[in-house]
Write a protein that holds these residues in place. Structure first.
Motif, PDB file in Angstrom:
ATOM      1  N   TRP A   9       0.884  -1.021  -0.096  1.00  0.00           N
ATOM      2  CA  TRP A   9       0.062   0.003  -0.057  1.00  0.00           C
ATOM      3  C   TRP A   9       0.641   1.329  -0.015  1.00  0.00           C
ATOM      4  N   PHE A  12       2.145   1.840  -3.412  1.00  0.00           N
ATOM      5  CA  PHE A  12       0.882   2.353  -4.248  1.00  0.00           C
ATOM      6  C   PHE A  12       0.749   3.589  -4.035  1.00  0.00           C
ATOM      7  N   ILE A  70       4.733   7.142 -11.163  1.00  0.00           N
ATOM      8  CA  ILE A  70       3.637   6.605 -10.570  1.00  0.00           C
ATOM      9  C   ILE A  70       3.531   5.159 -11.162  1.00  0.00           C
ATOM     10  N   ALA A  71       3.709   4.982 -12.460  1.00  0.00           N
ATOM     11  CA  ALA A  71       3.363   3.530 -13.015  1.00  0.00           C
ATOM     12  C   ALA A  71       4.511   2.668 -12.460  1.00  0.00           C
ATOM     13  N   CYS A  73       5.955   2.901  -9.450  1.00  0.00           N
ATOM     14  CA  CYS A  73       5.626   2.536  -7.928  1.00  0.00           C
ATOM     15  C   CYS A  73       4.549   1.516  -8.015  1.00  0.00           C
ATOM     16  N   ALA A  74       3.567   1.654  -8.883  1.00  0.00           N
ATOM     17  CA  ALA A  74       2.495   0.912  -9.048  1.00  0.00           C
ATOM     18  C   ALA A  74       3.033  -0.669  -9.230  1.00  0.00           C
ATOM     19  N   ALA A  77       4.537  -2.099  -6.137  1.00  0.00           N
ATOM     20  CA  ALA A  77       3.572  -2.577  -5.285  1.00  0.00           C
ATOM     21  C   ALA A  77       2.935  -3.781  -5.592  1.00  0.00           C
ATOM     22  N   ALA A 116      -3.355  -1.167  -7.607  1.00  0.00           N
ATOM     23  CA  ALA A 116      -2.013  -0.789  -8.289  1.00  0.00           C
ATOM     24  C   ALA A 116      -2.199  -1.146  -9.876  1.00  0.00           C
ATOM     25  N   VAL A 119      -4.725   1.473 -11.569  1.00  0.00           N
ATOM     26  CA  VAL A 119      -4.328   2.667 -11.673  1.00  0.00           C
ATOM     27  C   VAL A 119      -2.832   2.918 -12.276  1.00  0.00           C
ATOM     28  N   GLY A 120      -1.998   1.879 -12.077  1.00  0.00           N
ATOM     29  CA  GLY A 120      -0.548   1.670 -12.826  1.00  0.00           C
ATOM     30  C   GLY A 120      -0.538   1.687 -14.316  1.00  0.00           C
TER      31      GLY A 120
END
Length: 148
Positions: A9, A12, A70-71, A73-74, A77, A116, A119-120
């Protein structure tokens, strides 16, 4: 004990700020301190678009930094959530037994993986579409200048 669900979490939700790295590796983690840099540059690119409009070429380079961060880090996760409990505990909880509860997968871990993934993938596709669109628009504009 480093909990796999908490790490997933954090990667993400707070990954672009390096929170998962600080949780797992401590405040001295270099990558944890480096992650906010592309995040801040991407946010600066969004601010430039709002200030100067869509034609600002610097923002074309800065905004994808945020999307790719962001991608990534997703993806981290997802990797944390899918890691086998014995591997998790061996890596992040070496003092605990191989089947310690901190490395177990539960429904909150599955929810982090699913969120994740959704959104990723969406952020990655939007970032790629934005980058390619502006690249091809720039190429067309340059071709027009040459042909005139």
């Amino acid at each position: 004990m480093k909990n796999k669900t908490v790490a997933a979490w954090l990667a993400f939700v707070g990954g672009p700020l390096g929170l998962h790295r600080f949780y797992l590796h401590g405040m001295g983690d270099t990558l944890g301190w480096a992650l906010p840099i592309p995040t801040a540059l991407g946010l600066y690119g969004i601010q430039r678009v709002q200030q100067f409009g869509q034609d600002d070429q610097l923002s074309w380079a800065l905004i994808p930094l945020l999307g790719f961060t962001i991608a990534a880090c997703a993806l981290v996760a997802i990797l944390y959530g899918l890691r086998h409990p014995q591997q998790w505990n061996a890596r992040f909880n070496p003092q605990a037994s191989a089947d310690a509860p901190a490395g177990l997968t539960n429904w909150f871990t599955i929810a982090a993986i699913a969120a994740a993934l959704m959104v990723g993938a969406a952020v990655l596709m939007a970032t790629l579409a934005y980058s390619f669109q502006h690249y091809f628009e720039y190429q067309i504009e340059e071709a027009r200048k040459i042909s005139q």
